[in-house]
Scaffold this motif. Structure first.
Motif, mmCIF file in Angstrom:
data_model
loop_
_atom_site.group_PDB
_atom_site.id
_atom_site.type_symbol
_atom_site.label_atom_id
_atom_site.label_comp_id
_atom_site.label_asym_id
_atom_site.label_seq_id
_atom_site.Cartn_x
_atom_site.Cartn_y
_atom_site.Cartn_z
ATOM 1 N N MET A 91 0.843 -1.193 0.000
ATOM 2 C CA MET A 91 0.000 0.000 0.000
ATOM 3 C C MET A 91 0.885 1.252 0.000
ATOM 4 O O MET A 91 1.799 1.375 0.809
ATOM 5 C CB MET A 91 -0.878 -0.027 1.264
ATOM 6 C CG MET A 91 -1.794 1.136 1.408
ATOM 7 S SD MET A 91 -3.417 0.771 0.736
ATOM 8 C CE MET A 91 -4.226 2.290 1.141
ATOM 9 N N MET A 92 0.598 2.133 -0.929
ATOM 10 C CA MET A 92 1.393 3.359 -1.052
ATOM 11 C C MET A 92 0.966 4.364 0.008
ATOM 12 O O MET A 92 -0.218 4.515 0.290
ATOM 13 C CB MET A 92 1.179 3.981 -2.429
ATOM 14 C CG MET A 92 1.685 3.122 -3.562
ATOM 15 S SD MET A 92 3.475 3.018 -3.531
ATOM 16 C CE MET A 92 3.866 3.875 -5.023
ATOM 17 N N LEU A 93 1.946 5.077 0.573
ATOM 18 C CA LEU A 93 1.657 6.131 1.545
ATOM 19 C C LEU A 93 1.379 7.428 0.784
ATOM 20 O O LEU A 93 2.247 7.918 0.054
ATOM 21 C CB LEU A 93 2.841 6.312 2.496
ATOM 22 C CG LEU A 93 2.694 7.447 3.510
ATOM 23 C CD1 LEU A 93 1.526 7.174 4.460
ATOM 24 C CD2 LEU A 93 3.974 7.638 4.282
ATOM 25 N N ILE A 94 0.167 7.947 0.935
ATOM 26 C CA ILE A 94 -0.220 9.173 0.253
ATOM 27 C C ILE A 94 -0.691 10.175 1.296
ATOM 28 O O ILE A 94 -1.534 9.853 2.137
ATOM 29 C CB ILE A 94 -1.349 8.906 -0.768
ATOM 30 C CG1 ILE A 94 -0.842 7.968 -1.851
ATOM 31 C CG2 ILE A 94 -1.858 10.212 -1.373
ATOM 32 C CD1 ILE A 94 -1.929 7.422 -2.757
ATOM 33 N N GLN A 95 -0.127 11.381 1.244
ATOM 34 C CA GLN A 95 -0.529 12.443 2.168
ATOM 35 C C GLN A 95 -0.776 13.714 1.359
ATOM 36 O O GLN A 95 -0.035 13.995 0.414
ATOM 37 C CB GLN A 95 0.588 12.735 3.175
ATOM 38 C CG GLN A 95 0.868 11.597 4.130
ATOM 39 C CD GLN A 95 2.217 11.779 4.794
ATOM 40 O OE1 GLN A 95 3.249 11.652 4.153
ATOM 41 N NE2 GLN A 95 2.207 12.082 6.084
ATOM 42 N N ILE A 96 -1.793 14.479 1.753
ATOM 43 C CA ILE A 96 -2.045 15.774 1.132
ATOM 44 C C ILE A 96 -1.869 16.832 2.205
ATOM 45 O O ILE A 96 -2.429 16.717 3.296
ATOM 46 C CB ILE A 96 -3.454 15.844 0.518
ATOM 47 C CG1 ILE A 96 -3.555 14.834 -0.625
ATOM 48 C CG2 ILE A 96 -3.754 17.266 0.027
ATOM 49 C CD1 ILE A 96 -4.922 14.730 -1.262
ATOM 50 N N GLU A 97 -1.060 17.836 1.899
ATOM 51 C CA GLU A 97 -0.757 18.892 2.869
ATOM 52 C C GLU A 97 -0.817 20.239 2.184
ATOM 53 O O GLU A 97 -0.579 20.344 0.976
ATOM 54 C CB GLU A 97 0.662 18.695 3.426
ATOM 55 C CG GLU A 97 0.832 17.431 4.230
ATOM 56 C CD GLU A 97 2.262 17.235 4.715
ATOM 57 O OE1 GLU A 97 3.087 18.153 4.547
ATOM 58 O OE2 GLU A 97 2.542 16.159 5.255
#
Length: 137
Positions: free
Chosen positions: A1-7
């Motif tokens: 599972m890819m780590l995706i973050q929106i900031e």
């Protein structure tokens, strides 16, 4: 599972990706917007690497997003969709009445997925055909 973050990110962090993805043939300064420092900018990080950006501007309760760009090796992976959903949620929290953009004609289908519709306004700029698309919120 890819780590995706929106900031939320600083405006200047958008420039390299905008340039590389949207206007690589133009000078870097061409992707800097006059009102960048008045906008709100979001970055999507894939495995801690800034991979996509979008910039949001408003006049009252009407918001415009500009320069949505995902690095080419990460396109078609859902990151653009995640960024769009993020700014739609953000606009709803801000009680925005409408969200609009100048869409490249070849990207219209992408925006249809989110309920945007075309307006009568079209134009040609920097070698691309654009249509103004909008969505009532």
């Amino acid at each position: 599972m890819m780590l995706i973050q929106i900031e939320q990110i600083f405006p200047s962090l958008t420039w390299k990706i905008r340039h590389e993805v949207m206007y690589p043939e133009l000078p870097m300064d061409s992707v800097k917007l006059a009102d960048d420092f008045e906008g709100i900018h979001f970055g999507v990080y894939l495995e801690h690497k800034l991979t996509g950006v979008v910039s949001l501007f408003n006049e009252g309760d009407v918001y415009q997003f500009r320069k949505l760009a995902i690095l080419s090796d990460a396109q078609k992976s859902g990151l653009g969709t995640q960024l769009m959903n993020h700014i739609l949620d953000f606009c709803k929290i801000q009680k925005a009445s409408k969200l609009w953009c100048n869409a490249r004609v070849n990207a219209k289908e992408f925006y249809y997925k989110f309920g945007f519709h075309e307006t009568e306004k079209t134009f040609f700029k920097d070698g691309y055909d654009f249509v103004v698309m909008e969505k009532e919120l």
